[in-house]
Structures are given as structure tokens and as C-alpha cells.
Design an enzyme around this catalytic site. Sequence first.
Site, PDB file in Angstrom:
ATOM      1  N   ASP A  67       0.442  -1.669  -0.404  1.00 33.78           N
ATOM      2  CA  ASP A  67       0.345  -0.216   0.162  1.00 33.78           C
ATOM      3  C   ASP A  67       0.989   1.038  -0.010  1.00 33.78           C
ATOM      4  OD1 ASP A  67      -2.513   1.604   0.900  1.00 33.78           O
ATOM      5  OD2 ASP A  67      -1.003   2.128   2.395  1.00 33.78           O
ATOM      6  N   GLU A 118       1.200  -0.496  -5.072  1.00 35.32           N
ATOM      7  CA  GLU A 118       0.115   0.089  -5.649  1.00 35.32           C
ATOM      8  C   GLU A 118       0.823   1.773  -6.289  1.00 35.32           C
ATOM      9  OE1 GLU A 118      -3.387   3.162  -3.621  1.00 35.32           O
ATOM     10  OE2 GLU A 118      -2.312   2.586  -2.510  1.00 35.32           O
TER      11      GLU A 118
HETATM   12  C1  GLC Z   1      -3.964   3.109  -0.048  1.00 36.58           C
HETATM   13  C2  GLC Z   1      -5.363   2.817   0.087  1.00 36.58           C
HETATM   14  C3  GLC Z   1      -6.515   4.013   0.313  1.00 36.58           C
HETATM   15  C4  GLC Z   1      -6.468   4.058   1.777  1.00 36.58           C
HETATM   16  C5  GLC Z   1      -4.644   4.971   1.379  1.00 36.58           C
HETATM   17  C6  GLC Z   1      -3.467   4.956   3.020  1.00 36.58           C
HETATM   18  O1  GLC Z   1      -4.283   4.411  -0.964  1.00 36.58           O
HETATM   19  O2  GLC Z   1      -5.729   2.100  -1.082  1.00 36.58           O
HETATM   20  O3  GLC Z   1      -7.840   2.162   0.848  1.00 36.58           O
HETATM   21  O4  GLC Z   1      -6.623   5.062   2.684  1.00 36.58           O
HETATM   22  O5  GLC Z   1      -3.716   3.773   1.213  1.00 36.58           O
HETATM   23  O6  GLC Z   1      -3.781   3.609   3.946  1.00 36.58           O
END
Ligand code: GLC
Length: 597
Positions: free
Chosen positions: A245, A318
Site C-alpha cells: 500500500d 500500489e
Molecule cells: C491506499 C489505500 C487506501 C488508503 C490509503 C492509506 O491508497 O488503497 O484505501 O486509504 O492507502 O492507507
Amino acid sequence: MHRTKAILRAALVLYLGAATLTAGAQPGHPARHPAGASSAGERDWWKNAVIYEIYPRSFQDSNGDGIGDLNGITARLDYLKKLGIDAIWLTPCYPSPQVDFGYDISDYKNIDPKYGTLDDFDRLVAEAGKRHIRILMDLVMNHTSDQHPWFLQSRSSRVNPYSDWYMWRDGKGETATDQGAPPNNWESLFGHSAWQWDAATRQYYYHRFYIQQPDLNWNNPKVHDAFKEIISFWLKRGVAGFRFDAVTALYEDPSLADEEILKDKDGQPLVNAYGDPVLNDSKTDNLPSVHVVMQELRAHTDTFSLAAFPGTRVLIGETYLPNVAELAKMYGPAGKPEFHLPMDTQVAFINKLDVAAFRAKLNDVETKIGDNTPLLLFDNHDNPRVQARYGDGVHDLDIQRALAAVLFLSRGAAQFYYGDELGMLTTPPTRKEDVKDPIGITGWPNEKGRDGERTPMQWDASANAGFSRGRPWLPVPPSAAAINVAAESPDPDSLLAWYENVIRLKKTIPAFARGRNTMLDTKNTKVLSWMRKAPGGPPVLVAVNFTAEPQTVSLSVPGFNGKLKTLLKTPGAADPDSLKAIQLGPFGVFVGKILQR
Ligand code: GLC
Ligand code: CA
């Protein structure tokens, strides 16, 4: 503003190691699966993987509290097997105060009681393994919850052993009596200053996301060690990898210099949905040190591909990035691999049916990432669903079929989000008092938050859509009456049937499983056509009409005389018998095999 760019970052996919584990070797580990030992197919499973994202809170509630849980997912594995997926990416289900619905983790080595227990988790892994489905965890490394013991220690005093696990800084112009101003103009992606004053330490801490999500200090080697241990903990439990993430947010420029304020073409400062200036993020996002950490964590993960757990454990990222060159870097330099599958947001968020843009972006991942594997997607839990971003309100079903053909019939791994296979709609709250996602409260009404794409999975037409016998944590939208699994499964023309069909083609036809992509008819601005070919097999072809008018395309593939055999087409369409005249209805799709003679 599209939430897309502003919000998100990382991931990692796990390989269950199910293949060669001796059954019962370790509690909770999946039994040996029928495909047998570490064949090349097992090792490379991720290169043609179909990855299904589950937001556990919203998939299936098993105990009537209105919140989805792990046992609910286990109960639905046969549905997922029939759909044809290879892996589940499970968004965070660790203990959490749930400010950011699990992305604020207070214990990395357990399961939140709302979602179940570690035993339930082991059972999910084992049952999924029996169906040849791998489980990938979501790992949040940029920040923890402010309730995590590390942060509780860290904020307890400036001399605590954990004090340098987070990003503490003095206020600007602070004195013994005045906290001073925040250290600089950096903003949280979730609105307002990224710095939070803490009375006990008399310092500010940095949070890229919510105030309750303090950023960890990745300049501290102890933080690295802690995460390697967490990675080991889950890999030993049989997960097949991770989605990392928000990974591009791990580092900030040590100068702490202000970010530049972006201006519109008249020189006026741009303002975002929260009423804050829009900043360039060059000091807070995608700093080069991210790659150093990734090489370290990949090397650590790779050690688990050996001995008792053959098969590749996969790291998904991500990775919201500005261009394919930055995406290419996420695979790592020669000899120092990083992600297996950094997500390609270039294709995902084109956000209009522009043939030239799709052709260019798909070509980019065919030609500009070396021998690496693209990870394509359209949807996730942070963005309005595909129908909301690409639909025209008239041909939405056909548009979703067209995009599913692009997603699953292009080369690489394909990721989608629960309910996309049904055509679930984004249904945002209509009143501020109903909003659950805090950014929807901060940003109301410009930014209504992410509740709209997190509504319960629609299993049937009953009041709570078969999701829960209690009151669902988010309301089931009225559209669930028609858009649901029970209604769509028996219907061969449903979107669900289309998903099953394109996934089957991806998994069973060698050209789709591993053939390179070659764009055809590359001047056409209305129809996207491409060919896939694997050594030794016949080429296959996909033509997708990106317009609301019927189109006819005439294609040629050197060495082939043009005869075609239909593999799949939009319901009701005619079978073309030659490459020279493929007729497509509005947003129609044709998939065929090109015959030699
Ligand atoms: C990522 C997740 C999102 C979350 C953010 C903070 O972007 O996909 O849902 O709010 O990280 O952890
Ligand atoms: Ca529950």
C-alpha cells in the site's frame, strides 16, 4: 479532481506455496494441490494471473453484524472458483481502529475480531488453496494507526526507544510556550496540513493520510527489520504475496522544503476538493529511496520461494505514477528486482473511451517495460467504479463488456474489484450525515468519499442482497434488485457470463495466456484491434468498438488469408467469416482465432 491520482499507492501478491507443501506440514497451510510440484506453470502463475480484490467489510457477512468477514469469504470460494480467478487480494483485515477501514493498522500479526481470527484466516488460506486460489495480503508500510504500540511508545516521550520510528519535527518558530507553525506546507492527501501537533512531545508528526495514520520513518533500519519480520510471518502462514500500500509515499525529502503550489493557466493557484492549494508532490512522493527498500523487501520475499514453499511469492505495488518510464523503474534494475507487478494506472485511469490513448498506453507496457509483466486493472476500492468512469448511461453493459475484453485479453496479469463482474454501480451517499469514509466528510460535497464503491456485494435480490442478515454497514443500493449473482448466473448474456467467458479464454488459449500483443489497424480512431500469438499456435484477434455507432473493420495479418473462427462475441452479433469485414455493433466486441487456410 480525480481521486485516482491524489489518493493511492502500493501492493504485493502472495503465492500460497500450496503446490508442493506436504499436506498438514504446518497448521493452516494449504494441502498439496492437484497441479503438482513447482512446475514452470506454478512458478510463473502470476504472469497471467486473474486477481480479484475483496474488500472484506463488504463481501459477505457470516455472523449478522452487518460487516463482512473472513468466514463469509470462505463460504463464497466456490463462486470465485467458477469465475476463474487465481488469487484474492484481501484489503487489510488486521486489528485496526477502522478510521480508514483497516488501512490504519494497530497490530500487523493478527486479524481484527470484526473479521474473524487467525484460525479463520488459516482456514480461508487452506480452503482457497484446495480450489487453487491464492491469498494476497495488503501491507501498509507507510504508516501505522496512531493506536499501534510503536506510535504510543513513540509519542510518550522524546527519548523513548521508538521516538525515531516516526517523523517528528519541531514547529517553525516554536518557543517554550508556542508550538510554532507546521514545519512546512506539505499536505495530507486526505485534506489539510500533513503535520499534527502533539502536546506531549511538543513536536509535530507527519501524516500523508489521516491524522490517525502517522508516517513511519523509513530512515530507521529498525523499521525495515520490523516489516521483514511481518512479511515472514504471513508468508509462513501460506500467503502468496502482498500488495504494498501507498509505497511511493515511504520517503520525504530531508530538506523539508515547501512543495510548489500549482497554478492554472491564468496564474491562479489551483485549489483541491478540500479547499487546499494543489501542490506538486516531488518532495513527498516517489523518492528514489523507495527503490532501495523495494530491492531489500523483494530479496527477502524471494527467499521464501525455496524449500518448503516452492512457487513465486509475488509483490504487487500500489504505484500511481506519472508515466510508463516511472512504472518501468518499479520492476527494478537488472539483477535487483523490485515489484513483480506494479499496477499500471496509465491504462486504468484514461477515463474516456479514446482508442488512440488505449492503443498508446497498452503499447507502452508491451514495449517499454522490458521483459516484465504488466498488471492491468480498471477498478479498486478508492475510485468510482468502471461504469461510473467509462459508461455513457445508454450502453453501459456493452461498455463494461468492451473494457473486460481489454483487461483480460491483453497480455499480463489482470486485476478487478468485487462486483465489477456484475456491473455493480457506484452509489455515493446523498447526505453528509450518512458518509462513513472520513474524506467524504472533510470534502463534502466536492468529494463524497469512497463509500459509493464499497457498497455490499450483491448476491441476490433480497433486502440486503444476500450480504448480511443484519443491517449492512453501508446501504445496499436499489440497483441490487437486478444487478446480482442470482439473477446473472443463469443468464448467458449477462455481464457475469461475459466475465467468465473472457477469463476462460485468458486461461485456456495459449495465445491469450502468453502471446505478445500486436496492435492492428493502428490509424483507426473508432475500433481498437489487436492480435496475440504464442509460439506454435494460431494467432487470435480481438476487435473492440469504442463508439456508439456500428463499425466495420478490415484487418490483415501477414501470412494468413483471413478466415476466422469466432471464440466470443457480443450477444446477438453476427459471425464474420473473414478478417476483411468484421462488423461490430455499438461498443461491440469480437474475439476470434485466425485460421491458416
Ligand atoms: C491506499 C489505500 C487506501 C488508503 C490509503 C492509506 O491508497 O488503497 O484505501 O486509504 O492507502 O492507507
Ligand atoms: Ca460479520
